[in-house]
Structures are given as C-alpha cells and as structure tokens.
Design a protein around this motif. Structure first.
Motif, mmCIF file in Angstrom:
data_model
loop_
_atom_site.group_PDB
_atom_site.id
_atom_site.type_symbol
_atom_site.label_atom_id
_atom_site.label_comp_id
_atom_site.label_asym_id
_atom_site.label_seq_id
_atom_site.Cartn_x
_atom_site.Cartn_y
_atom_site.Cartn_z
ATOM 1 N N UNK A 152 0.839 -1.191 0.000
ATOM 2 C CA UNK A 152 0.000 0.000 0.000
ATOM 3 C C UNK A 152 0.874 1.241 0.000
ATOM 4 N N UNK A 153 0.658 2.094 -0.987
ATOM 5 C CA UNK A 153 1.411 3.348 -1.082
ATOM 6 C C UNK A 153 0.932 4.305 0.008
ATOM 7 N N UNK A 154 1.858 4.728 0.881
ATOM 8 C CA UNK A 154 1.532 5.678 1.947
ATOM 9 C C UNK A 154 2.633 6.731 1.998
ATOM 10 N N UNK A 155 2.352 7.952 1.584
ATOM 11 C CA UNK A 155 3.350 9.022 1.713
ATOM 12 C C UNK A 155 3.455 9.488 3.156
ATOM 13 N N UNK A 156 4.494 10.226 3.457
ATOM 14 C CA UNK A 156 4.711 10.664 4.832
ATOM 15 C C UNK A 156 3.550 11.446 5.403
ATOM 16 N N UNK A 157 2.986 12.352 4.622
ATOM 17 C CA UNK A 157 1.897 13.175 5.150
ATOM 18 C C UNK A 157 0.589 12.405 5.282
ATOM 19 N N UNK A 158 0.525 11.197 4.727
ATOM 20 C CA UNK A 158 -0.675 10.388 4.858
ATOM 21 C C UNK A 158 -0.578 9.331 5.937
ATOM 22 N N UNK A 159 0.556 9.263 6.627
ATOM 23 C CA UNK A 159 0.777 8.198 7.605
ATOM 24 C C UNK A 159 -0.176 8.270 8.804
ATOM 25 N N UNK A 160 -0.391 9.440 9.431
ATOM 26 C CA UNK A 160 -1.312 9.468 10.583
ATOM 27 C C UNK A 160 -2.717 8.981 10.227
ATOM 28 N N UNK A 161 -3.251 9.444 9.094
ATOM 29 C CA UNK A 161 -4.601 9.035 8.693
ATOM 30 C C UNK A 161 -4.647 7.526 8.408
ATOM 31 N N UNK A 162 -3.613 7.006 7.737
ATOM 32 C CA UNK A 162 -3.558 5.576 7.434
ATOM 33 C C UNK A 162 -3.622 4.745 8.716
ATOM 34 N N UNK A 163 -2.810 5.095 9.711
ATOM 35 C CA UNK A 163 -2.776 4.317 10.951
ATOM 36 C C UNK A 163 -4.099 4.399 11.710
#
Length: 284
Positions: free
Chosen positions: A37-48
């Motif tokens: 799954x592609x997860x950029x740095x700025x999307x990490x909090x929302x992903x978790x």
C-alpha cells in the motif's frame, strides 16, 4: 473478511514483501493475505487511524521514508526499536493499540551468525548510508563489538547517528567520496579479524545513482554485504566478487527480517525450510 497485513512506504510498488509473505502463507495453508500500500509521509497518521479500527488488519511492515516518522504515532515501541530509533514492523493488538518493532537488525545479523559465533582479534565494518536501515545495522554492529566506519552524504548526520547508537568505541565518519577513488593503503595482517563492507544506502538501487566504491579500500578477506534487492546482484557485489571478496546479497536480510515480522503478524514461524524455493521465486 480475510485477515491481512501489508507493507507501506513511498514508493512501494517494487517491494518483494508481498511475494515473500504470500509464499509462506500458502506453504502453511493460512487463510490470510499480504499487500503493498502506497503511503506518503503526510498520509501516515490518517492511514494508521483507519487501520486501528480494522479488526482484520494484523499490522504492516514500514519502509522508506516512514521508519522514523512512524515512532510518535504508536502506542508502544519495543525496546530494540526504541534503541535503534526506527520501526519497520507495526502490529495491531485486539484492542486496536499499535506496537512498533524493528526486525531489520535481526535480519541483518542472520547470515552473519556463523561468523559472529567465532572469536576475533578485531571486527571492523565500513558502512555506507545513514537512513533507517543503516540505523538498525549500526546498532547490530555495535552490539557485536565492531569498530564502525560510517560514511554518508551528510557527515554531521553520520556523527550524530554514531553518537546515538554506538557512543563507545573508536568509530570514524569519513566523507563518502573518500571511498570513490583508489588507495594504496597497506593493510596489516587480517588473520583473526572480521571485516565487512556494507552498502546500507539506496545507491545502486534500480533508478538510483550507482555507489562509487573502489575495492582497494577493503582489506583482504573482507565480506561485501549489500542490502539492496532490486537488483539482487548489484554492481557493488559484482565488483566485490571480481576483487576476490565473499558477498551477501540483500535477499538474506530481507527474508530474515520478514520471517520475524511474519510470526508477529500471523502467529506462526515462517517455513524457512523453503528458503531456496523462495529465493528462486524472488529472482525470476
């Protein structure tokens, strides 16, 4: 719904982790999946936060550039990961709590275990790179009594990393370009010594600049270790072999760290008796 784990990072499409974990899941006949799954740095909090609420999600492996960014977003960080300052495996508890682990250090050491069981007058490692994987490698080397020569694009970052992870010992931080040109240095007798030359950077990876390393900087009998897996047989390793050195490729560390993560995700040891078959699959 099927239980699953995944690898996250940016970029992540080239990751071999799904092939490794799916191979083991199939061998053990476990009804589960493993994804990329592609997860950029700025999307990490929302992903978790989304994954916390997913009871089918067992966790994820964390790759570039997220291994340090993920630390403050976790509920618990294992002692090894805390000491290294980087997480490569996140596991979800039944309550939704997230714990961070680092299996990179153990994966790196695994192919060296027979050598580390021996006694040496001196252990020295020349390490290229100062990223998340390099942190785990430096930590492991310091734990096993190596003098470390750490080179990266930013010497100040290299010095800081050594101060954090290996504050004791006479370690060195030469500029990266020091290793690019030939040297006529006369190495002393290396019998009874263990010498490693490790590429822990992205240099030499598919789509990245090559690693400029002249093998006159490696003492006789040194072992070349490249953590890159794309390509598996890097220019760094080919030139090491041509200079008469033993080599360890990146699949050794990748499979070793994946095995530890697999057990954390799925509660079963990885079936390592199939390593030869797995390597053949990964190098097609």
């Amino acid at each position: 719904m099927t239980p699953y784990a995944e690898v996250i990072g940016s970029p992540v499409a080239q990751s071999k982790s799904p092939a490794i974990h799916r191979f083991w899941l199939q061998k053990l006949e476990i009804e589960a999946d493993y994804r990329a799954t592609e997860v950029p740095g700025d999307g990490l909090p929302e992903y978790l936060e989304r994954r916390r609420d997913d009871p089918h999600w067992r966790g994820c492996n964390v790759t570039m550039p997220l291994k340090q960014m993920v630390l403050p977003l976790l509920d618990h960080v294992a002692t090894d990961a805390s000491a290294i300052g980087a997480v490569n495996t996140v596991v979800r508890a039944g309550s939704g709590a997230l714990s961070g682990h680092n299996t990179d250090a153990g994966g790196f050491v695994e192919p060296l275990a027979p050598l580390l069981a021996e006694r040496h007058w001196l252990r020295m490692a020349r390490v290229i790179g100062t990223g998340g994987a390099a942190r785990a490698i430096v930590h492991a080397l310091a734990e096993h009594g190596f003098v470390i020569v750490l080179a990266g694009r930013d010497r100040a970052k290299a010095r800081s990393l050594l101060m954090q992870l290996a504050p004791e010992g006479e370690h060195h931080t030469p500029p990266l370009e020091h290793f690019a040109s030939a040297t006529d240095f006369a190495f002393d007798d290396r019998e009874g010594c263990l010498d490693l030359v490790i590429n822990a950077s992205a240099l030499g990876m598919q789509g990245q600049p090559p690693l400029a390393f002249d093998w006159s900087h490696a003492p006789p009998g040194a072992i070349a270790y490249d953590i890159i897996t794309d390509p598996v047989q890097t220019t760094f390793l080919r030139r090491a072999e041509a200079a008469g050195h033993r080599t360890i490729d990146g699949l050794a560390m990748l499979i070793g760290q994946a095995a530890a993560a697999f057990e954390l995700f799925f509660g079963r040891p990885a079936p390592r008796q199939h390593d030869a078959e797995l390597r053949a699959l990964l190098t097609r």
